[in-house]
Design a protein around this motif. Structure first.
Motif, PDB file in Angstrom:
ATOM      1  N   UNK A  70     -65.722 -72.614   3.188  1.00 51.57           N
ATOM      2  CA  UNK A  70     -67.074 -72.718   2.404  1.00 51.57           C
ATOM      3  C   UNK A  70     -67.592 -73.983   2.721  1.00 51.57           C
ATOM      4  N   UNK A  71     -66.640 -75.097   2.940  1.00 48.89           N
ATOM      5  CA  UNK A  71     -67.564 -76.568   3.219  1.00 48.89           C
ATOM      6  C   UNK A  71     -67.862 -76.577   4.518  1.00 48.89           C
TER       7      UNK A  71
ATOM      8  N   UNK B  72     -57.300 -88.504   3.833  1.00 47.59           N
ATOM      9  CA  UNK B  72     -57.808 -88.033   2.709  1.00 47.59           C
ATOM     10  C   UNK B  72     -59.146 -87.368   2.947  1.00 47.59           C
ATOM     11  N   UNK B  73     -60.020 -87.917   3.687  1.00 49.40           N
ATOM     12  CA  UNK B  73     -61.387 -87.274   4.326  1.00 49.40           C
ATOM     13  C   UNK B  73     -60.993 -87.046   5.568  1.00 49.40           C
ATOM     14  N   UNK B  74     -61.498 -85.660   5.936  1.00 46.35           N
ATOM     15  CA  UNK B  74     -61.396 -85.068   7.245  1.00 46.35           C
ATOM     16  C   UNK B  74     -62.670 -84.287   7.619  1.00 46.35           C
ATOM     17  N   UNK B  75     -63.026 -84.672   8.802  1.00 43.52           N
ATOM     18  CA  UNK B  75     -64.194 -83.983   9.278  1.00 43.52           C
ATOM     19  C   UNK B  75     -63.804 -83.005  10.440  1.00 43.52           C
TER      20      UNK B  75
ATOM     21  N   UNK C  27     -61.283 -84.564   0.371  1.00 37.90           N
ATOM     22  CA  UNK C  27     -62.900 -84.353   1.021  1.00 37.90           C
ATOM     23  C   UNK C  27     -62.692 -83.613   2.419  1.00 37.90           C
ATOM     24  N   UNK C  28     -63.639 -82.882   2.732  1.00 33.52           N
ATOM     25  CA  UNK C  28     -63.500 -82.242   3.759  1.00 33.52           C
ATOM     26  C   UNK C  28     -64.656 -81.538   4.403  1.00 33.52           C
ATOM     27  N   UNK C  29     -65.188 -81.704   5.527  1.00 37.53           N
ATOM     28  CA  UNK C  29     -66.337 -80.945   6.044  1.00 37.53           C
ATOM     29  C   UNK C  29     -66.080 -80.336   7.269  1.00 37.53           C
ATOM     30  N   UNK C  30     -66.261 -78.909   7.373  1.00 37.70           N
ATOM     31  CA  UNK C  30     -66.271 -78.409   8.654  1.00 37.70           C
ATOM     32  C   UNK C  30     -67.803 -78.250   9.396  1.00 37.70           C
TER      33      UNK C  30
END
Ligand code: OAD
Length: 240
Positions: free
Chosen positions: A111-112, A12-15, A93-96
């Motif tokens: 965008x994130x 669910x939460x990927x970086x 939840x995601x952040x690049x």
């Protein structure tokens, strides 16, 4: 591949951490290359990418950045960039986090995003520190701000600290992640690379996509190959 798909399916939460390799199939060179034709084997970073080099010869440094800006503006995002832009909408939840300054992730729709090393599109006034977007290439260099002071590329050079808060945001995201995916980076440059040993120590699974192994590949789910092929394959497997 199957193990990677399983992790990505349940996450669910990927970086993400990306580097120059993800833009290789867009025609942009990497910095370090096993064949010896990376950017840093053709150009000396100490003459082009340090504050001392800029103080000594701003015109030379700006000519080089102007050339890199033009190459980046002409390049197009590839299938790998596009999959990561889709993941942003797929995962709650995601952040690049990227070390790239070429702007291709943003042009693909991401965008994130945290740009650890700055952005070729942006320039900074040496007097006021104000950051400006400049899409045009400069006819004369060095360029000047309307306040009369010189502009510099808004890029983190060797010997400079990262922009405040960027690394903290990246590490916090890893701390809370179900998975870290690392694409197209040699993991040779710190502190960016520290996201990987941090995840490994915290027992957060790491998927690595790269034609070449890194120092950490014995501890990652290593997918050997080009990101422009592997990321779309992963995406297809996820939607099957
Ligand atoms: P590097 O040039 O160090 O590493 C590029 C990586 O991409 C290598 O591991 C290649 O094997 C891999 N690669 C090549 N083609 C690929 C492809 N088609 N798909 C996937 N991977 C591929 O680039 P970075 O790790 O990004 O800093 O370098 C980190 C920093 O060093 C850069 O941000 C830059 C540089 O000095 C600054 O300019 C501040």
């Amino acid at each position: 591949m199957e193990e990677a798909v399983q992790y990505l399916r349940s996450a669910r939460r990927v970086v993400l951490l990306t580097g120059a390799g993800i833009s290789k199939e867009s025609g942009l060179d990497t910095f370090r290359d096993s064949e010896g034709d990376g950017i840093w084997s053709r150009y000396n970073p100490m003459e082009l990418a340090t504050p001392q080099a800029f103080n000594k010869d701003p015109e030379l440094v700006w000519k080089w950045y102007n050339w890199r800006r033009e190459k980046a503006f002409k390049a197009m995002p590839n299938a790998g960039h596009e999959v990561l832009a889709e993941w942003e909408n797929q995962y709650p939840e995601f952040l690049l986090v990227t070390q790239n300054v070429d702007g291709l992730h943003q042009r693909a729709g991401s965008r994130k995003i945290v740009c650890l090393h700055g952005n070729l599109l942006e320039v900074r006034c040496l007097e006021t520190d104000r950051v400006l977007n400049r899409l045009d290439s400069f006819k004369t260099v060095p360029p000047f701000c309307h306040c009369g002071s010189m502009l510099r590329p808004h890029i983190v050079w060797f010997g400079e600290a990262l922009y405040p808060g960027t690394m903290e945001t990246a590490i916090n995201a890893v701390k809370n992640a179900d998975i870290l995916v690392v694409v197209g980076t040699s993991l040779a440059v710190y502190p960016a690379a520290s996201m990987v040993p941090y995840a490994i120590n915290e027992e957060i699974p790491v998927i690595e996509i790269n034609p070449e192994k890194s120092d950490f590949s014995n501890h990652t789910i290593f997918l050997k190959g080009e990101s422009g092929t592997i990321l779309p394959n992963l995406q297809k497997a996820l939607s099957d």
